[in-house]
Design a protein around this motif. Structure first.
Motif, PDB file in Angstrom:
ATOM      1  N   SER A 151       4.962  -9.456   5.001  1.00 17.01           N
ATOM      2  CA  SER A 151       3.606  -9.281   5.088  1.00 17.01           C
ATOM      3  C   SER A 151       3.163  -9.548   6.572  1.00 17.01           C
ATOM      4  O   SER A 151       2.007  -9.379   6.706  1.00 17.01           O
ATOM      5  N   GLN A 152       4.094  -9.854   7.240  1.00 18.48           N
ATOM      6  CA  GLN A 152       3.619  -9.892   8.716  1.00 18.48           C
ATOM      7  C   GLN A 152       3.298  -8.867   9.438  1.00 18.48           C
ATOM      8  O   GLN A 152       2.131  -8.690  10.013  1.00 18.48           O
ATOM      9  N   THR A 153       3.978  -7.709   9.201  1.00 17.97           N
ATOM     10  CA  THR A 153       3.714  -6.406  10.068  1.00 17.97           C
ATOM     11  C   THR A 153       2.522  -5.907   9.698  1.00 17.97           C
ATOM     12  O   THR A 153       1.645  -5.438  10.360  1.00 17.97           O
ATOM     13  N   PRO A 154       2.087  -5.791   8.132  1.00 11.02           N
ATOM     14  CA  PRO A 154       0.741  -5.224   7.821  1.00 11.02           C
ATOM     15  C   PRO A 154      -0.286  -5.923   8.391  1.00 11.02           C
ATOM     16  O   PRO A 154      -1.531  -5.496   8.831  1.00 11.02           O
ATOM     17  N   HIS A 155      -0.009  -7.336   8.360  1.00  7.83           N
ATOM     18  CA  HIS A 155      -1.333  -8.424   8.916  1.00  7.83           C
ATOM     19  C   HIS A 155      -1.524  -7.993  10.420  1.00  7.83           C
ATOM     20  O   HIS A 155      -2.667  -7.818  10.890  1.00  7.83           O
ATOM     21  N   LEU A 156      -0.359  -7.928  11.227  1.00 10.42           N
ATOM     22  CA  LEU A 156      -0.522  -7.571  12.507  1.00 10.42           C
ATOM     23  C   LEU A 156      -1.169  -6.279  12.915  1.00 10.42           C
ATOM     24  O   LEU A 156      -2.057  -6.046  13.587  1.00 10.42           O
ATOM     25  N   ARG A 157      -0.843  -5.207  12.042  1.00 13.80           N
ATOM     26  CA  ARG A 157      -1.133  -3.752  12.324  1.00 13.80           C
ATOM     27  C   ARG A 157      -2.876  -3.954  11.891  1.00 13.80           C
ATOM     28  O   ARG A 157      -3.718  -3.209  12.366  1.00 13.80           O
ATOM     29  N   HIS A 158      -3.125  -4.585  10.926  1.00 10.90           N
ATOM     30  CA  HIS A 158      -4.630  -4.654  10.264  1.00 10.90           C
ATOM     31  C   HIS A 158      -5.455  -5.409  11.492  1.00 10.90           C
ATOM     32  O   HIS A 158      -6.397  -4.862  11.883  1.00 10.90           O
ATOM     33  N   MET A 159      -5.080  -6.306  11.979  1.00  9.26           N
ATOM     34  CA  MET A 159      -5.723  -7.149  13.119  1.00  9.26           C
ATOM     35  C   MET A 159      -5.867  -6.258  14.432  1.00  9.26           C
ATOM     36  O   MET A 159      -6.766  -6.163  14.921  1.00  9.26           O
ATOM     37  N   LEU A 160      -4.805  -5.530  14.925  1.00  6.16           N
ATOM     38  CA  LEU A 160      -4.925  -4.723  15.566  1.00  6.16           C
ATOM     39  C   LEU A 160      -5.602  -3.412  15.573  1.00  6.16           C
ATOM     40  O   LEU A 160      -6.560  -3.040  16.554  1.00  6.16           O
ATOM     41  N   GLY A 161      -5.525  -2.916  14.341  1.00  5.59           N
ATOM     42  CA  GLY A 161      -6.664  -1.895  14.025  1.00  5.59           C
ATOM     43  C   GLY A 161      -8.008  -2.186  14.049  1.00  5.59           C
ATOM     44  O   GLY A 161      -8.882  -1.383  14.453  1.00  5.59           O
ATOM     45  N   LEU A 162      -8.237  -3.654  13.566  1.00  2.00           N
ATOM     46  CA  LEU A 162      -9.701  -4.038  13.702  1.00  2.00           C
ATOM     47  C   LEU A 162     -10.369  -3.824  15.024  1.00  2.00           C
ATOM     48  O   LEU A 162     -11.557  -3.354  15.185  1.00  2.00           O
ATOM     49  N   ILE A 163      -9.458  -4.155  16.196  1.00  2.32           N
ATOM     50  CA  ILE A 163      -9.932  -3.973  17.516  1.00  2.32           C
ATOM     51  C   ILE A 163      -9.893  -2.582  18.232  1.00  2.32           C
ATOM     52  O   ILE A 163     -10.266  -2.426  19.201  1.00  2.32           O
ATOM     53  N   GLY A 164      -9.531  -1.714  17.282  1.00  2.00           N
ATOM     54  CA  GLY A 164      -9.134  -0.254  17.900  1.00  2.00           C
ATOM     55  C   GLY A 164      -7.824   0.159  18.237  1.00  2.00           C
ATOM     56  O   GLY A 164      -7.731   1.296  18.739  1.00  2.00           O
ATOM     57  N   ILE A 165      -6.960  -0.659  18.203  1.00  2.00           N
ATOM     58  CA  ILE A 165      -5.600  -0.460  18.582  1.00  2.00           C
ATOM     59  C   ILE A 165      -4.789  -0.019  17.210  1.00  2.00           C
ATOM     60  O   ILE A 165      -4.257  -0.801  16.328  1.00  2.00           O
ATOM     61  N   LYS A 166      -4.804   1.463  17.317  1.00  2.00           N
ATOM     62  CA  LYS A 166      -3.974   2.136  16.042  1.00  2.00           C
ATOM     63  C   LYS A 166      -2.724   2.652  16.344  1.00  2.00           C
ATOM     64  O   LYS A 166      -2.055   2.996  15.389  1.00  2.00           O
ATOM     65  N   GLU A 167      -2.225   2.935  17.481  1.00  2.00           N
ATOM     66  CA  GLU A 167      -1.238   3.390  17.861  1.00  2.00           C
ATOM     67  C   GLU A 167      -0.171   2.195  18.071  1.00  2.00           C
ATOM     68  O   GLU A 167       0.045   1.399  19.269  1.00  2.00           O
ATOM     69  N   VAL A 168       0.311   1.623  17.038  1.00  2.00           N
ATOM     70  CA  VAL A 168       1.138   0.481  17.184  1.00  2.00           C
ATOM     71  C   VAL A 168       2.817   0.935  16.743  1.00  2.00           C
ATOM     72  O   VAL A 168       2.805   1.442  15.500  1.00  2.00           O
ATOM     73  N   ASP A 169       3.719   0.364  17.344  1.00  2.00           N
ATOM     74  CA  ASP A 169       5.142   0.618  17.123  1.00  2.00           C
ATOM     75  C   ASP A 169       5.987  -0.703  16.816  1.00  2.00           C
ATOM     76  O   ASP A 169       5.161  -1.787  17.165  1.00  2.00           O
ATOM     77  N   ALA A 170       6.700  -0.843  16.122  1.00  2.00           N
ATOM     78  CA  ALA A 170       7.473  -1.963  15.907  1.00  2.00           C
ATOM     79  C   ALA A 170       8.872  -1.714  16.101  1.00  2.00           C
ATOM     80  O   ALA A 170       9.622  -0.793  15.715  1.00  2.00           O
ATOM     81  N   ILE A 171       9.514  -2.899  16.705  1.00  2.00           N
ATOM     82  CA  ILE A 171      10.966  -2.938  16.911  1.00  2.00           C
ATOM     83  C   ILE A 171      11.572  -4.146  16.080  1.00  2.00           C
ATOM     84  O   ILE A 171      10.774  -5.068  16.525  1.00  2.00           O
ATOM     85  N   TYR A 172      12.569  -3.825  15.345  1.00  2.00           N
ATOM     86  CA  TYR A 172      12.901  -5.203  14.586  1.00  2.00           C
ATOM     87  C   TYR A 172      14.303  -5.582  15.018  1.00  2.00           C
ATOM     88  O   TYR A 172      15.227  -4.717  14.972  1.00  2.00           O
ATOM     89  N   ALA A 173      14.628  -6.977  14.947  1.00  2.00           N
ATOM     90  CA  ALA A 173      15.875  -7.702  14.994  1.00  2.00           C
ATOM     91  C   ALA A 173      15.996  -8.372  13.895  1.00  2.00           C
ATOM     92  O   ALA A 173      15.221  -9.408  13.768  1.00  2.00           O
ATOM     93  N   GLU A 174      16.709  -7.981  12.724  1.00  2.00           N
ATOM     94  CA  GLU A 174      16.712  -8.717  11.542  1.00  2.00           C
ATOM     95  C   GLU A 174      18.129  -9.177  11.025  1.00  2.00           C
ATOM     96  O   GLU A 174      19.140  -8.830  11.546  1.00  2.00           O
ATOM     97  N   GLY A 175      18.177  -9.966  10.029  1.00  2.00           N
ATOM     98  CA  GLY A 175      19.455 -10.663   9.811  1.00  2.00           C
ATOM     99  C   GLY A 175      20.118 -11.398  10.680  1.00  2.00           C
ATOM    100  O   GLY A 175      21.233 -11.762  10.751  1.00  2.00           O
ATOM    101  N   LEU A 176      19.234 -12.226  11.656  1.00  2.00           N
ATOM    102  CA  LEU A 176      19.815 -13.049  12.808  1.00  2.00           C
ATOM    103  C   LEU A 176      20.511 -14.281  12.175  1.00  2.00           C
ATOM    104  O   LEU A 176      21.137 -14.886  13.034  1.00  2.00           O
ATOM    105  N   ASN A 177      20.352 -14.783  10.993  1.00  2.00           N
ATOM    106  CA  ASN A 177      20.635 -16.026  10.426  1.00  2.00           C
ATOM    107  C   ASN A 177      21.799 -15.430   9.403  1.00  2.00           C
ATOM    108  O   ASN A 177      22.169 -16.323   8.485  1.00  2.00           O
TER     109      ASN A 177
END
Length: 202
Positions: A151-177
């Motif tokens: 739910s985190q990534t869509p939330h961030l994209r929506h908030m950024l999109g609200l202010i006009g930042i639509k070019e959003v890339d994401a890099i993940y480091a997962e499974g760290l635990n």
């Protein structure tokens, strides 16, 4: 041409946080490039939860603000000046309880500001921060990207999109635990992806 970068970090664990490791890798990749970097750590420079009094100060004409309202409005105004000045916004974000840190939410609460970073129209809200891009550096203990649990990534994209930042890339480091081998592989792959991103965007 100098690119201006605003890097926001939000780990509760300081330099020991894995999202801070990703942020450090990003800064290392910028070395030798024509970049002006501004950093804000919303944990070490905490913002209080937004109050009605502070929001009212924004909606009050500057010429009519009390001394208290001027001080309250100045907090948001300074954050808006930082993001307005940047070309690229980088968010180094841990995943806490399937969401963003509350400290980062307090930062967003002050930059998602009607009349400043977006405006309401007959067709809905329109972002006012044009020509900017964003990079999310996400550190997670489990595996969430691309699943309904993220739910985190869509939330961030929506908030950024609200202010006009639509070019959003994401890099993940997962499974760290999920074991040392998985952690090492994930961080290595994320650092490589950060290097590729910087090489292609700066």
């Amino acid at each position: 041409m100098t690119r201006r970068v605003l890097l926001i970090t939000s780990s509760l664990f300081g330099e020991g946080g894995q999202s801070r490791v990703l942020a450090a890798s990003f800064k290392d990749a910028l070395q030798g490039r024509d970049v002006e970097l501004t950093e804000r750590n919303v944990v070490e420079q905490p913002l209080p939860h937004l109050t009605g009094a502070e929001m009212t100060s924004w909606m009050t004409d500057p010429s009519e603000r009390s001394d208290e309202q001027r001080q309250l409005a100045q907090v948001s105004d300074e954050l808006l000046a930082e993001i307005d000045a940047c070309d690229v916004l980088v968010l180094a974000v841990p995943l806490y309880n399937l969401g963003i840190p509350s400290q980062l939410k307090s930062w967003f609460d002050r930059i998602l500001r009607a009349g400043k970073t977006f405006q309401y129209t007959a067709n809905g809200p329109v972002g006012l921060l044009e020509g900017k891009s964003a990079l999310i550096l996400a550190a997670r203990g489990g595996m969430y990207a691309g699943t309904e649990m993220d739910s985190q990534t869509p939330h961030l994209r929506h908030m950024l999109g609200l202010i006009g930042i639509k070019e959003v890339d994401a890099i993940y480091a997962e499974g760290l635990n999920m074991g040392d081998d998985r952690k090492h592989q994930s961080l290595t792959e994320a650092k490589q992806a950060i290097g590729h991103y910087v090489a292609s965007h700066f």
